[in-house]
Design an enzyme around this catalytic site. Structure first.
Site, short mmCIF file in Angstrom:
data_model
loop_
_atom_site.label_atom_id
_atom_site.label_comp_id
_atom_site.label_asym_id
_atom_site.label_seq_id
_atom_site.Cartn_x
_atom_site.Cartn_y
_atom_site.Cartn_z
N MET A 30 0.84 -1.20 0.00
CA MET A 30 0.00 0.00 0.00
C MET A 30 0.88 1.26 0.00
O MET A 30 0.41 2.35 0.32
CB MET A 30 -0.94 0.00 1.20
CG MET A 30 -1.91 -1.18 1.15
SD MET A 30 -3.48 -0.84 1.96
CE MET A 30 -2.94 -0.53 3.61
N TYR A 32 4.11 3.96 0.83
CA TYR A 32 4.81 4.54 1.98
C TYR A 32 5.85 3.53 2.46
O TYR A 32 5.89 3.11 3.61
CB TYR A 32 3.84 4.92 3.11
CG TYR A 32 4.33 6.11 3.90
CD1 TYR A 32 4.34 7.39 3.34
CD2 TYR A 32 4.85 5.96 5.19
CE1 TYR A 32 4.83 8.47 4.04
CE2 TYR A 32 5.34 7.05 5.89
CZ TYR A 32 5.32 8.28 5.32
OH TYR A 32 5.81 9.36 6.02
N HIS A 37 9.08 -3.49 3.54
CA HIS A 37 8.74 -3.69 2.12
C HIS A 37 10.01 -4.00 1.31
O HIS A 37 10.00 -4.86 0.43
CB HIS A 37 8.09 -2.44 1.53
CG HIS A 37 6.85 -1.99 2.21
ND1 HIS A 37 6.78 -0.87 2.99
CD2 HIS A 37 5.59 -2.53 2.23
CE1 HIS A 37 5.54 -0.72 3.45
NE2 HIS A 37 4.80 -1.70 3.01
N GLN A 61 -10.26 -2.69 1.47
CA GLN A 61 -9.84 -3.41 2.67
C GLN A 61 -9.92 -2.54 3.92
O GLN A 61 -9.49 -2.95 5.00
CB GLN A 61 -8.45 -4.02 2.49
CG GLN A 61 -7.30 -3.05 2.42
CD GLN A 61 -6.02 -3.74 1.98
OE1 GLN A 61 -5.90 -4.23 0.85
NE2 GLN A 61 -5.04 -3.81 2.88
N ASP A 150 2.12 -9.29 8.82
CA ASP A 150 0.66 -9.47 8.72
C ASP A 150 0.39 -10.97 8.59
O ASP A 150 0.04 -11.47 7.52
CB ASP A 150 0.13 -8.70 7.51
CG ASP A 150 0.43 -7.21 7.63
OD1 ASP A 150 -0.32 -6.52 8.32
OD2 ASP A 150 1.44 -6.74 7.08
N SER A 186 3.98 1.30 8.15
CA SER A 186 3.63 2.63 7.66
C SER A 186 2.81 3.37 8.71
O SER A 186 2.84 4.59 8.81
CB SER A 186 2.82 2.52 6.36
OG SER A 186 3.49 1.68 5.45
P1 AMP Z 1 1.43 -2.88 3.52
O1 AMP Z 1 1.99 -1.84 2.60
O2 AMP Z 1 1.45 -2.48 4.95
O3 AMP Z 1 0.12 -3.44 3.05
O4 AMP Z 1 2.45 -4.10 3.44
C1 AMP Z 1 2.80 -4.70 2.23
C2 AMP Z 1 3.55 -5.97 2.50
O5 AMP Z 1 4.73 -5.66 3.26
C3 AMP Z 1 2.75 -6.97 3.35
O6 AMP Z 1 2.99 -8.28 2.85
C4 AMP Z 1 3.33 -6.79 4.72
O7 AMP Z 1 3.23 -7.93 5.55
C5 AMP Z 1 4.77 -6.48 4.40
N1 AMP Z 1 5.39 -5.78 5.54
C6 AMP Z 1 4.95 -4.66 6.14
N2 AMP Z 1 5.72 -4.35 7.20
C7 AMP Z 1 6.66 -5.31 7.27
C8 AMP Z 1 7.76 -5.57 8.16
N3 AMP Z 1 8.03 -4.78 9.19
N4 AMP Z 1 8.53 -6.65 7.93
C9 AMP Z 1 8.25 -7.48 6.88
N5 AMP Z 1 7.25 -7.30 6.01
C10 AMP Z 1 6.47 -6.23 6.20
#
Ligand code: AMP
Length: 281
Positions: A30, A32, A37, A61, A150, A186
């Site tokens: 998503m 940021y 990531h 979502q 997650d 984020s």
């Molecule tokens: P998001 O942008 O928050 O939807 O996250 C995108 C992907 O990055 C998802 O698969 C998250 O589980 C992963 N992610 C987010 N934060 C972390 C982190 N601290 N360590 C590992 N993966 C992460």
């Protein structure tokens, strides 16, 4: 690096790559972007000929009282980070591009979405499953990368891929943390300086639980009690859940056994809902 804003554009490049027999790794995000990531993008870079990163704050979502409008965005910084890591394409669609005017289909995974975050976020996982299904198909990905951060999402997506026979490999990646243990997110930008300090209680409480496990404790009620007690020492923390479930169907369990157990927590620090977890055998 290609910057694509339309589905047609992504499909055009993907078609060329597939014609050449190249493999494609997809990293759904998503935006940021942070080092969490980045770890997914690096893994995708190692394992595939082409890497596609999607950068899309997916409205479906988010529940009606959640932080869709407030969610942080910085596409210029995201582009730089992805280019620096050798991504081939960043896909940055608008909600209209993704869903159009007439979108009637949802992907729903049962059972695994009822508890944990699904209990307070009833529309969340349908939104996730629907958008990642669309992204898998648009990018024709051979592999897709998800963070253990997650953990419920990772289990739900794996189950969806298994149940619906998607031709894609789901790669889970470890949690990347700040120096003091807080899982990178984020949403950490929402925390005031005082809340940021308090948020370390999530990883600190899981560490206490892990210490008991390492000392031989197998009773999951006792382990979650230790975690709960530690969380209760932080005045700014309000517990949503502390749960121990099997890391397959996400059903509650009583004792550690040979199978993977997910010990997951969700805690409000002020108004910000933070999650963290450990997976143990
Ligand atoms: P998001 O942008 O928050 O939807 O996250 C995108 C992907 O990055 C998802 O698969 C998250 O589980 C992963 N992610 C987010 N934060 C972390 C982190 N601290 N360590 C590992 N993966 C992460």
């Amino acid at each position: 690096m290609i910057v694509a804003e339309t589905i047609a554009d992504v499909k055009k490049y993907v078609k060329e790559w597939k014609k050449n027999g190249e493999t494609i790794g997809l990293v759904p995000t998503m935006g940021y972007l942070h080092e969490g990531h980045a770890s997914l993008i690096k893994k995708a870079r190692e394992q595939n000929d082409r890497v596609v990163v999607s950068d899309f704050v997916n409205p479906t979502q988010f529940g009606p009282n959640e932080d869709l409008e407030q969610y942080p965005r910085d596409f210029e910084a995201d582009k730089k980070l992805c280019a620096g890591l050798g991504a081939d394409l960043i896909f940055h669609p608008t909600p209209e591009e993704m869903y159009g005017k007439d979108h009637f289909t949802k992907v729903h995974v049962d059972t695994l979405t009822a508890g944990l975050c699904g209990a307070v976020r009833p529309v969340h996982f349908d939104g996730v499953c629907t958008v990642v299904t669309k992204l898998f198909h648009i990018a024709e990905a051979d592999r897709a990368y998800f963070g253990q951060k997650d953990a419920q999402q990772l289990a739900v997506v794996k189950r969806m891929v298994h149940d619906l026979n998607y031709n894609i490999e789901i790669v889970g990646c470890p949690i990347v943390r700040e120096a003091d243990g807080l899982a990178k997110s984020s949403r950490n930008t929402y925390l005031s300086p005082e809340e940021r300090k308090a948020a370390v209680i999530l990883s600190a409480s899981l560490k206490e639980g892990k210490k008991a496990i390492d000392a031989g404790e197998k009773d999951l009620k006792k382990i979650t009690d230790i975690i709960t007690k530690k969380l209760e020492t932080e005045p700014l923390a309000r517990i949503d859940y502390v749960s121990a479930v099997d890391f397959n169907l996400l059903q509650p369990k009583d004792r550690l056994d040979g199978e993977e157990t997910l010990i997951a927590i969700a805690v409000y620090i002020g108004k910000t809902r933070e999650i963290d977890n450990i997976i143990v055998r």
